[in-house]
Design a protein around this motif. Structure first.
Motif, PDB file in Angstrom:
ATOM      1  N   THR A 223     -27.662  24.896  18.837  1.00  0.00           N
ATOM      2  CA  THR A 223     -28.203  23.839  19.692  1.00  0.00           C
ATOM      3  C   THR A 223     -27.377  23.678  20.970  1.00  0.00           C
ATOM      4  O   THR A 223     -26.276  24.221  21.080  1.00  0.00           O
ATOM      5  CB  THR A 223     -28.255  22.530  18.897  1.00  0.00           C
ATOM      6  OG1 THR A 223     -27.055  22.391  18.106  1.00  0.00           O
ATOM      7  CG2 THR A 223     -29.435  22.541  17.936  1.00  0.00           C
ATOM      8  N   GLY A 243     -29.868  26.986  24.199  1.00  0.00           N
ATOM      9  CA  GLY A 243     -30.087  26.493  22.854  1.00  0.00           C
ATOM     10  C   GLY A 243     -31.210  25.502  22.639  1.00  0.00           C
ATOM     11  O   GLY A 243     -31.141  24.698  21.715  1.00  0.00           O
ATOM     12  N   THR A 244     -32.263  25.569  23.434  1.00  0.00           N
ATOM     13  CA  THR A 244     -33.343  24.584  23.315  1.00  0.00           C
ATOM     14  C   THR A 244     -34.390  25.017  22.278  1.00  0.00           C
ATOM     15  O   THR A 244     -35.560  25.238  22.600  1.00  0.00           O
ATOM     16  CB  THR A 244     -34.018  24.346  24.674  1.00  0.00           C
ATOM     17  OG1 THR A 244     -34.506  25.602  25.173  1.00  0.00           O
ATOM     18  CG2 THR A 244     -33.056  23.751  25.669  1.00  0.00           C
ATOM     19  N   TYR A 246     -35.741  23.788  18.318  1.00  0.00           N
ATOM     20  CA  TYR A 246     -35.657  22.780  17.266  1.00  0.00           C
ATOM     21  C   TYR A 246     -35.491  23.514  15.940  1.00  0.00           C
ATOM     22  O   TYR A 246     -36.423  24.129  15.429  1.00  0.00           O
ATOM     23  CB  TYR A 246     -36.923  21.916  17.275  1.00  0.00           C
ATOM     24  CG  TYR A 246     -36.818  20.680  16.409  1.00  0.00           C
ATOM     25  CD1 TYR A 246     -36.038  19.595  16.813  1.00  0.00           C
ATOM     26  CD2 TYR A 246     -37.489  20.591  15.192  1.00  0.00           C
ATOM     27  CE1 TYR A 246     -35.927  18.455  16.031  1.00  0.00           C
ATOM     28  CE2 TYR A 246     -37.397  19.460  14.406  1.00  0.00           C
ATOM     29  CZ  TYR A 246     -36.612  18.388  14.825  1.00  0.00           C
ATOM     30  OH  TYR A 246     -36.508  17.256  14.049  1.00  0.00           O
ATOM     31  N   TYR A 281     -31.125  16.258  24.024  1.00  0.00           N
ATOM     32  CA  TYR A 281     -31.104  17.110  22.836  1.00  0.00           C
ATOM     33  C   TYR A 281     -30.065  16.661  21.803  1.00  0.00           C
ATOM     34  O   TYR A 281     -29.714  17.447  20.915  1.00  0.00           O
ATOM     35  CB  TYR A 281     -30.855  18.564  23.244  1.00  0.00           C
ATOM     36  CG  TYR A 281     -31.939  19.137  24.120  1.00  0.00           C
ATOM     37  CD1 TYR A 281     -33.140  19.589  23.583  1.00  0.00           C
ATOM     38  CD2 TYR A 281     -31.782  19.203  25.504  1.00  0.00           C
ATOM     39  CE1 TYR A 281     -34.144  20.101  24.384  1.00  0.00           C
ATOM     40  CE2 TYR A 281     -32.781  19.710  26.325  1.00  0.00           C
ATOM     41  CZ  TYR A 281     -33.962  20.160  25.759  1.00  0.00           C
ATOM     42  OH  TYR A 281     -34.961  20.657  26.564  1.00  0.00           O
ATOM     43  N   TYR A 284     -30.782  17.198  18.128  1.00  0.00           N
ATOM     44  CA  TYR A 284     -30.883  18.595  17.696  1.00  0.00           C
ATOM     45  C   TYR A 284     -29.650  19.022  16.903  1.00  0.00           C
ATOM     46  O   TYR A 284     -29.741  19.871  16.008  1.00  0.00           O
ATOM     47  CB  TYR A 284     -31.078  19.516  18.904  1.00  0.00           C
ATOM     48  CG  TYR A 284     -32.486  19.554  19.448  1.00  0.00           C
ATOM     49  CD1 TYR A 284     -33.239  18.389  19.589  1.00  0.00           C
ATOM     50  CD2 TYR A 284     -33.083  20.748  19.833  1.00  0.00           C
ATOM     51  CE1 TYR A 284     -34.530  18.422  20.091  1.00  0.00           C
ATOM     52  CE2 TYR A 284     -34.382  20.789  20.337  1.00  0.00           C
ATOM     53  CZ  TYR A 284     -35.088  19.619  20.459  1.00  0.00           C
ATOM     54  OH  TYR A 284     -36.374  19.645  20.951  1.00  0.00           O
ATOM     55  N   PHE A 288     -29.622  20.789  13.295  1.00  0.00           N
ATOM     56  CA  PHE A 288     -28.936  22.063  13.079  1.00  0.00           C
ATOM     57  C   PHE A 288     -27.952  21.971  11.910  1.00  0.00           C
ATOM     58  O   PHE A 288     -27.903  22.865  11.058  1.00  0.00           O
ATOM     59  CB  PHE A 288     -28.203  22.480  14.354  1.00  0.00           C
ATOM     60  CG  PHE A 288     -27.366  23.725  14.192  1.00  0.00           C
ATOM     61  CD1 PHE A 288     -27.959  24.976  14.192  1.00  0.00           C
ATOM     62  CD2 PHE A 288     -25.996  23.645  14.026  1.00  0.00           C
ATOM     63  CE1 PHE A 288     -27.199  26.127  14.037  1.00  0.00           C
ATOM     64  CE2 PHE A 288     -25.226  24.784  13.866  1.00  0.00           C
ATOM     65  CZ  PHE A 288     -25.835  26.033  13.873  1.00  0.00           C
TER      66      PHE A 288
END
Length: 337
Positions: A223, A243-244, A246, A281, A284, A288
């Motif tokens: 992420t 790192g975008t 989900y 984010y 996220y 992760f």
């Protein structure tokens, strides 16, 4: 400014369309030649979200819509089966939209210049090269899944009328079946334990069909908090290069296009861009950690409960963005796999 956008995938093509009528001189680069420029991975997304992205570039998403989902059929590894009601999950002509975004733009195909060359010519270099992250410094520690996919043609009827997935044991990945109209589908899988090709081939053997395309590449699950730096010198990353994705769904189309919007708002201030990325984010990282603990067999549900609740609340609050009805019972079935 004179700007180079590197990589004509989801993020790069959308960014080109957003920058097209700006005051900047923008040149796109795609390392593949025109005839080999393609879109890797399944064409699943959320109708409302893509409709809004397309509106920002004067396009109608309905022109690219293929299948509007109603239910997602889920089969767990212990043979538990259930359906998830959908509210916007669809498949679309991903490559068609990418090419439409850049059709009137200055794009150079079949070329991936070295950073030194780009720095001499451009004021800003935007790294939209996805997993390759070709122009940003290397990450200290990456985390990714290998993926594999077929586009299949069915002459005697499709095996499923809607979306179908099979999560692998320990949430190490999942097999997917994404419908592409009456006679076509994408079937494929991503799996940390590298059973993705086996699962895909077993489904093909069981249900038949003619393979018309084969694709595969790794997908980054690390992420944004693990993908720094987001910028270095003249280079700034947008999309999967930072790192975008989900991690719970392996979904990167919408997060990468959201990243483009954030970049557009902060493109003249990289520090502000970094802060905006961190804020947008932030959840996220919880997702992760949850998924990685399951994959590494280091999962304790009581210990993970705060993250599980945070993930559920986030997804429940954003049902329209995820395109499905979020129920805690369904999430528990997946978490306990």
């Amino acid at each position: 400014m004179k700007i180079a956008v590197m990589g004509m995938g989801v993020a790069g093509s959308y960014l080109m369309a957003r920058l097209k009528n700006s005051e900047h001189e923008v040149v796109g680069y795609e390392r593949m030649p025109t005839e080999r420029h393609d879109s890797i991975c399944a064409w699943g997304t959320i109708k409302e979200e893509l409709t809004n992205f397309c509106k920002k570039t004067g396009r109608n998403f309905d022109d690219f819509l293929i299948h509007d989902g109603k239910e997602m059929h889920v089969k767990m590894n212990d043979n538990v089966k259930f359906d998830i009601g959908l509210k916007g999950l669809c498949t679309y002509n991903k490559l068609g939209l990418i090419k439409d975004f850049i059709k009137d733009c200055n794009v150079i195909y079949g070329k991936a210049p070295r950073l030194e060359e780009l720095e001499k010519e451009y004021d800003m270099i935007v790294d939209c090269t996805g997993f390759n992250r070709s122009y940003l410094p290397k990450m200290e520690q990456d985390f990714y899944l290998p993926t594999y996919e077929y586009k299949v043609e069915y002459e005697n009827g499709v095996p499923y009328d809607d979306f179908y997935i099979e999560p692998f044991p320990g949430m190490s990945g999942y097999f997917w079946y994404f419908p592409l109209g009456e006679n076509y589908a994408h079937i494929g899988a991503g799996d940390y334990n590298k059973n993705h090709i086996k699962a895909t081939d077993e489904f093909l053997k069981k249900h038949g069909g003619k393979v018309v395309a084969t694709k595969g590449r790794p997908i980054r699950l690390a992420t944004p908090d693990r993908c720094k730096p987001y910028y270095s010198g003249k280079v700034v990353g947008v999309g999967e290069s930072i790192g975008t994705v989900y991690a719970l769904l392996g979904e990167g189309i919408i997060p990468s296009m959201q990243c483009v919007n954030i970049f557009m708002e902060n493109m003249h201030d990289f520090k502000a861009y970094e802060k905006a990325i961190e804020k947008h984010y932030s959840v996220y990282a919880k997702v992760f950690n949850f998924v990685r603990a399951k994959i590494h067999n280091d999962f304790n549900f009581l210990k993970a409960l705060p993250d599980f609740i945070a993930i559920f609340r986030y997804m429940k609050k954003n049902e329209d963005r995820f395109g499905m009805h979020i129920k805690i019972g369904d999430l528990l079935k997946v978490a306990k796999a």
